[in-house]
Scaffold this motif. Sequence first.
Motif, PDB file in Angstrom:
ATOM      1  N   SER A  63     -21.841 -47.084   7.566  1.00 52.66           N
ATOM      2  CA  SER A  63     -21.127 -46.120   6.736  1.00 52.66           C
ATOM      3  C   SER A  63     -19.624 -46.267   6.923  1.00 52.66           C
ATOM      4  CB  SER A  63     -21.560 -44.695   7.101  1.00 52.66           C
ATOM      5  OG  SER A  63     -21.065 -44.348   8.389  1.00 52.66           O
ATOM      6  N   ARG A  78     -17.744 -44.112   7.999  1.00 54.69           N
ATOM      7  CA  ARG A  78     -17.395 -43.499   9.279  1.00 54.69           C
ATOM      8  C   ARG A  78     -17.210 -44.554  10.360  1.00 54.69           C
ATOM      9  NH1 ARG A  78     -19.030 -38.325  10.188  1.00 54.69           N
ATOM     10  NH2 ARG A  78     -20.921 -38.639   8.984  1.00 54.69           N
ATOM     11  N   GLU A  82     -26.408 -45.077   9.166  1.00 57.60           N
ATOM     12  CA  GLU A  82     -26.280 -43.661   8.822  1.00 57.60           C
ATOM     13  C   GLU A  82     -26.666 -43.392   7.370  1.00 57.60           C
ATOM     14  OE1 GLU A  82     -22.881 -40.127   8.964  1.00 57.60           O
ATOM     15  OE2 GLU A  82     -22.358 -42.191   9.426  1.00 57.60           O
ATOM     16  N   TYR A 115     -17.724 -33.546   9.948  1.00 54.86           N
ATOM     17  CA  TYR A 115     -17.659 -34.824  10.633  1.00 54.86           C
ATOM     18  C   TYR A 115     -18.247 -34.727  12.038  1.00 54.86           C
ATOM     19  CZ  TYR A 115     -14.560 -36.356   6.900  1.00 54.86           C
ATOM     20  OH  TYR A 115     -14.040 -36.691   5.676  1.00 54.86           O
ATOM     21  N   THR A 124     -12.706 -35.562   0.436  1.00 52.19           N
ATOM     22  CA  THR A 124     -14.063 -35.522   0.986  1.00 52.19           C
ATOM     23  C   THR A 124     -15.085 -35.350  -0.124  1.00 52.19           C
ATOM     24  OG1 THR A 124     -13.201 -34.545   3.023  1.00 52.19           O
ATOM     25  CG2 THR A 124     -15.562 -34.371   2.654  1.00 52.19           C
ATOM     26  N   TYR A 161     -15.707 -38.595  -1.728  1.00 56.28           N
ATOM     27  CA  TYR A 161     -16.437 -39.524  -0.873  1.00 56.28           C
ATOM     28  C   TYR A 161     -17.937 -39.206  -0.827  1.00 56.28           C
ATOM     29  CZ  TYR A 161     -12.235 -41.736   1.048  1.00 56.28           C
ATOM     30  OH  TYR A 161     -11.081 -42.452   1.200  1.00 56.28           O
ATOM     31  N   LEU A 162     -18.286 -37.944  -1.049  1.00 60.92           N
ATOM     32  CA  LEU A 162     -19.705 -37.570  -1.002  1.00 60.92           C
ATOM     33  C   LEU A 162     -20.450 -38.031  -2.249  1.00 60.92           C
ATOM     34  CD1 LEU A 162     -19.579 -33.926   0.437  1.00 60.92           C
ATOM     35  CD2 LEU A 162     -20.271 -36.006   1.619  1.00 60.92           C
ATOM     36  N   TYR A 167     -20.590 -40.774   2.440  1.00 57.01           N
ATOM     37  CA  TYR A 167     -21.130 -39.875   3.459  1.00 57.01           C
ATOM     38  C   TYR A 167     -22.247 -39.066   2.809  1.00 57.01           C
ATOM     39  CZ  TYR A 167     -16.676 -40.689   5.931  1.00 57.01           C
ATOM     40  OH  TYR A 167     -15.595 -41.264   6.557  1.00 57.01           O
ATOM     41  N   ASP A 168     -23.121 -38.504   3.624  1.00 62.22           N
ATOM     42  CA  ASP A 168     -24.146 -37.583   3.143  1.00 62.22           C
ATOM     43  C   ASP A 168     -23.761 -36.160   3.522  1.00 62.22           C
ATOM     44  OD1 ASP A 168     -25.909 -39.185   1.781  1.00 62.22           O
ATOM     45  OD2 ASP A 168     -27.149 -39.626   3.534  1.00 62.22           O
TER      46      ASP A 168
END
Length: 654
Positions: free
Chosen positions: A131, A133, A348, A374, A453, A456-457, A462-463
């Motif tokens: 990911s 991250r 992830e 996060y 954010t 990005y979802l 990210y989930d």
Amino acid sequence: HKGGFMFHGGGWWRYISYDDSKERPRVDRTLLKRVLAYGKPYSGLVAVVLATIVVSALIELIPPLLFRELIDNVLPNGDTARLNLLALAMISIPILSNLIGVLNRWAGAKAGEGIIFDMRQELYEHIQRMSIRFFTHTKTGDIISRLNNDVVGAQSAITGTLPNVVTNSFTLISTLVIMLSIEWRLTLLSIIVLPLFLLPAKRVARIFRDIRREAMEYNAEMSSHIGETLSINGALLVKIFGRQKKELARYRKNNASVRDIGVRRALVGRWFFMGLGLSAALGTALLYWAGGHFVLDGAITVGTIVAFAAYLGRLYGPISALTNVQVEFATSMVSFERVFEYLDLPIEISDREAALELTRVEGQIVFEDVSFSYLSEEDWQRQAENITEAHSLPEGGSATEPNGKPAKESDEQAFQPIQQISTRRWALRHLDFTIEPGQLVALVGPSGAGKTTVTYLLPRLYDPTEGAIRIDNHDLRDVTLESLAHQIGMVTQETYLFHDTVRTNLLYARPDASEAEMIAASRAANIHDFITKLPAGYDTIVGERGYRFSGGEKQRIAIARVILKDPRILILDEATSHLDSQSEALIQDALAPLFRGRTSLVIAHRLSTILAADKILVLEDGRVVEKGTHDSLLARGGLYADLYQKQFRQETPV
């Protein structure tokens, strides 16, 4: 030892710890079994390697016997015919041995390089699936070090160390057998010095292993420093702030660490091999001393002692090599461990089993009670405990150091932002909104509100921690990542271009696009005329990260790239405030065809986009505090009205 990665403080952190007073790193059966598993697809080549090792070792046992025959029988008897045969044999044996060696080397290299290819490919594929991250919390230099230095270190183990173990083991056993069959007393005398070879091996292997890991850490640090300061962004930053001397000093320090560990490794190796050489010299002296007495007593012939002397090299050489193999193998396992550390990182974001393949979508987007952090609950508690321990505030409100003494004023000031950061766990909290197909929705809010954010979802970078995000009533976690990526186009605030041609950067969105489609997308983005004036047109190299172009030119190339992709859903971080008015006007014109017929989610920085939006979402501290149209939000007199008065009111729509 403990090794691996944990999620803490908003990112993946490596927690490799070695304590000299506790368990030391070792080559265990599990690790070795995992390494050898990579050789299964190449079992046929491995069999060829083993067969050639056996044949070659047996052939090389013959020359000492020929020497004994020459000294004891041929020369004393004047047998010319046998002398000619011996000479022919002495020429033929090396030729045959070397031919077998070529076959051995081919099969070994084919298998070894194939194994490393598979490992490097697997590692690259695994890292690609990590990911965002992972990439935001891992130095690029460390990733490159794993893919290059560590894989090469693993390669040396497979193509060099492992074949040497087999070769030297068989050579040692076969030599001992034939020496015992010739003269058992001299054989026992020859191996009496073996403890001198074996005793230091375990200690030196441990030292070399520690040195190897330390050296890899230093090299990774140096690679990271090079990547950060010699990239175009890094070099620009260093020059702007006049930090060349500081960076030179940092590099000198890292470079010196690599140099010093290399010197230490060389010295340890030199002392070790000196000890092995002295042990071999002692064994040789004992052989000649005892063998000389046996010859004088008539117990053995001169040819026998000459043959033994020749076999002695084949005895002590493999022993020294095997002793060193323990060192080499232990240190090379560090490379495998470092590769496996990355391969063992959990994925992830991944496709569920039987995930749905998104085809043509309408473009409805629904956020259902979405919260995102996060930090996990456990990591949040751990962070809070760490901050409390490091910065405890007594009842009077004065910060203290860990030893209980009052902290300096600067320490109290340093504590305050840490405290503020620690109190913000949720990046987004309870987001509920719907975007209908074809709508343009603008995200507005102060810095740190959670706008990026949200963007990005949606493409599943990210989930959500809680809640769900749906496209056309499909939970994003139920669709394949590849098909989701095909439906979403994204223009980020910082445009990234590969160090390649304009054409390659444009076609990255859709490699099968025709020349006409590429030009049409460029025209729509108001960049075609600029490209045609370049020295090589669409085949002009853009430079590292596209730095040969201005910010506006790069943004228009990025917009053309997304137009060429033709996604149903568009995500845009509309950062145009740093551009000149002409570039901004061109980009605003380019955005019109980009929004048309698509569901668009835009982090809006320009009044023109806000006025054109079908809906405005106003975010603050990770929550949607207001939603509606421009006029309705102004009438409410809330946060949006305040932002409008401060940021947008004086702006003339383009």
